[in-house]
Design a protein around this motif. Structure first.
Motif, PDB file in Angstrom:
ATOM      1  N   ASN A  42       0.916  -1.202   0.033  1.00  0.00           N
ATOM      2  CA  ASN A  42       0.156  -0.077   0.092  1.00  0.00           C
ATOM      3  C   ASN A  42       0.771   1.297  -0.220  1.00  0.00           C
ATOM      4  N   LEU A  43       0.669   1.976  -0.969  1.00  0.00           N
ATOM      5  CA  LEU A  43       1.556   3.468  -1.242  1.00  0.00           C
ATOM      6  C   LEU A  43       0.607   4.549  -1.394  1.00  0.00           C
ATOM      7  N   TRP A  44       1.201   5.566  -0.917  1.00  0.00           N
ATOM      8  CA  TRP A  44       0.527   6.819  -1.296  1.00  0.00           C
ATOM      9  C   TRP A  44       1.632   7.911  -1.607  1.00  0.00           C
ATOM     10  N   ASN A  45       0.854   8.903  -2.207  1.00  0.00           N
ATOM     11  CA  ASN A  45       1.844   9.886  -2.667  1.00  0.00           C
ATOM     12  C   ASN A  45       2.228  11.132  -1.715  1.00  0.00           C
ATOM     13  N   GLY A  46       2.137  10.981  -0.799  1.00  0.00           N
ATOM     14  CA  GLY A  46       2.689  11.803   0.343  1.00  0.00           C
ATOM     15  C   GLY A  46       4.081  11.413   1.178  1.00  0.00           C
ATOM     16  N   ILE A  47       4.264  12.092   2.495  1.00  0.00           N
ATOM     17  CA  ILE A  47       5.416  11.543   2.959  1.00  0.00           C
ATOM     18  C   ILE A  47       4.964  10.973   4.491  1.00  0.00           C
ATOM     19  N   GLY A  48       5.652  10.126   4.775  1.00  0.00           N
ATOM     20  CA  GLY A  48       5.253   9.224   6.091  1.00  0.00           C
ATOM     21  C   GLY A  48       4.252   8.191   5.897  1.00  0.00           C
ATOM     22  N   VAL A  56       2.163   3.166   2.840  1.00  0.00           N
ATOM     23  CA  VAL A  56       3.662   4.031   3.092  1.00  0.00           C
ATOM     24  C   VAL A  56       3.721   5.003   2.114  1.00  0.00           C
ATOM     25  N   GLY A  57       4.456   5.989   2.855  1.00  0.00           N
ATOM     26  CA  GLY A  57       4.531   7.316   1.868  1.00  0.00           C
ATOM     27  C   GLY A  57       5.595   7.094   0.690  1.00  0.00           C
ATOM     28  N   ALA A  58       5.448   7.306  -0.486  1.00  0.00           N
ATOM     29  CA  ALA A  58       6.218   7.455  -1.723  1.00  0.00           C
ATOM     30  C   ALA A  58       6.524   8.600  -2.137  1.00  0.00           C
ATOM     31  N   GLY A  59       5.785   9.546  -1.719  1.00  0.00           N
ATOM     32  CA  GLY A  59       6.071  11.201  -2.131  1.00  0.00           C
ATOM     33  C   GLY A  59       6.257  11.289  -3.682  1.00  0.00           C
ATOM     34  N   THR A  60       7.111  12.036  -4.359  1.00  0.00           N
ATOM     35  CA  THR A  60       7.167  12.249  -5.575  1.00  0.00           C
ATOM     36  C   THR A  60       7.951  11.001  -6.373  1.00  0.00           C
ATOM     37  N   LEU A  61       8.407  10.005  -5.682  1.00  0.00           N
ATOM     38  CA  LEU A  61       8.900   8.630  -6.228  1.00  0.00           C
ATOM     39  C   LEU A  61       7.672   7.699  -6.749  1.00  0.00           C
ATOM     40  N   LEU A  62       6.567   8.126  -6.483  1.00  0.00           N
ATOM     41  CA  LEU A  62       5.302   7.220  -7.067  1.00  0.00           C
ATOM     42  C   LEU A  62       4.711   8.061  -8.103  1.00  0.00           C
ATOM     43  N   ASN A  63       4.560   7.690  -9.485  1.00  0.00           N
ATOM     44  CA  ASN A  63       4.032   8.154 -10.399  1.00  0.00           C
ATOM     45  C   ASN A  63       3.028   7.159 -11.196  1.00  0.00           C
ATOM     46  N   THR A  95      -0.097   2.761 -16.431  1.00  0.00           N
ATOM     47  CA  THR A  95       1.575   2.668 -15.818  1.00  0.00           C
ATOM     48  C   THR A  95       1.631   3.135 -14.705  1.00  0.00           C
ATOM     49  N   VAL A  96       2.212   2.487 -13.640  1.00  0.00           N
ATOM     50  CA  VAL A  96       2.667   2.726 -12.409  1.00  0.00           C
ATOM     51  C   VAL A  96       4.088   2.620 -12.357  1.00  0.00           C
ATOM     52  N   THR A  97       4.637   3.852 -11.819  1.00  0.00           N
ATOM     53  CA  THR A  97       6.241   3.845 -11.724  1.00  0.00           C
ATOM     54  C   THR A  97       6.561   4.238 -10.285  1.00  0.00           C
ATOM     55  N   LEU A  98       7.542   3.412  -9.753  1.00  0.00           N
ATOM     56  CA  LEU A  98       8.160   3.848  -8.385  1.00  0.00           C
ATOM     57  C   LEU A  98       9.721   3.781  -8.408  1.00  0.00           C
ATOM     58  N   SER A  99      10.127   4.749  -7.966  1.00  0.00           N
ATOM     59  CA  SER A  99      11.404   5.031  -7.942  1.00  0.00           C
ATOM     60  C   SER A  99      12.111   5.066  -6.637  1.00  0.00           C
ATOM     61  N   GLY A 100      13.439   4.783  -6.551  1.00  0.00           N
ATOM     62  CA  GLY A 100      14.384   4.860  -5.310  1.00  0.00           C
ATOM     63  C   GLY A 100      13.733   3.926  -4.513  1.00  0.00           C
ATOM     64  N   ILE A 101      13.458   2.801  -4.747  1.00  0.00           N
ATOM     65  CA  ILE A 101      12.768   1.684  -3.676  1.00  0.00           C
ATOM     66  C   ILE A 101      13.889   0.928  -2.956  1.00  0.00           C
TER      67      ILE A 101
END
Length: 209
Positions: free
Chosen positions: A34-40, A50-57, A73-79
């Motif tokens: 479970n991811l969301w586009n915020g912090i923390g 779990v917050g992914a911030g701008t790393l979630l696109n 398309t879902v992209t996750l960076s800095g994993i």
């Protein structure tokens, strides 16, 4: 595709300042990611994200008036390494991925009833792993793709046992295909014994002995 919004969500959308959030759930055998586009960390409806911030696109979610299976398309960076191992080692194809759109109020509390804007199945995954960071890109098929898939099932014992391993209801189907069934003949002679067969005309009333 029409969607119903709660009154709180309608108020949030119509406000002068909108605080949108995106919630993504990826289903894996070892547990949902479970991811969301915020912090923390963020808890929504008893689910921890779990917050992914701008790393979630999230790619463009396209819809039309026609019945089309448009994927995203879902992209996750800095994993991290644990997440990389989950993506690399676990089965993901055909697993569900859901994207929800929600909002926060002025106190940064999540407004109830986020709306599902996309629901589909993970198809292909590309992992770019470097010495410093890694990126995962997942292509997700729309649920409507199910209507385009041909499902071939047969009335055979082998096919029936896919769903019901102990069922023997279709065990003799192959024999019945070549079975000759004699209809409208009697093989019982007078006196209750077995005698020669006699032809019976179904249009003529018969007298029972």
């Amino acid at each position: 595709m029409s969607r119903s919004l709660s009154s709180a969500m309608e108020s949030a959308v119509e406000a002068d300042l909108v605080r949108p959030i995106v919630l993504v759930t990826c289903a894996f055998d070892s547990g949902d990611l479970n991811l969301w586009n915020g912090i923390g960390s963020l808890t929504v409806s008893s689910v921890d994200y779990v917050g992914a911030g701008t790393l979630l696109n999230i790619g463009e979610i396209a819809e039309s008036s026609e019945l089309q299976a448009n994927g995203i398309t879902v992209t996750l960076s800095g994993i991290t390494d644990p997440l990389l191992a989950k993506a690399r080692d676990e089965d993901y194809q055909g697993r569900e991925l859901t994207v929800k759109l929600g909002a926060m109020d002025a106190a940064n509390a999540v407004i109830t009833s986020p709306v599902t804007v996309f629901s589909g199945f993970m198809d292909t995954m590309v992992i770019n792993d470097s010495s410093e960071t890694a990126t995962i890109q997942v292509n997700v098929e729309n649920r409507l793709i199910e209507f385009e898939r041909t499902r071939v099932r047969r009335y055979t014992a082998e096919d029936q046992k896919i769903d019901y391993p102990t069922d023997k209801g279709l065990e003799f189907v192959a024999e019945m295909a070549e079975k000759e069934i004699v209809w409208g003949r009697s093989t019982v002679g007078s006196g209750g014994g077995t005698g020669p067969a006699r032809d019976v005309d179904p249009a003529v009333p018969q007298q029972l002995d």
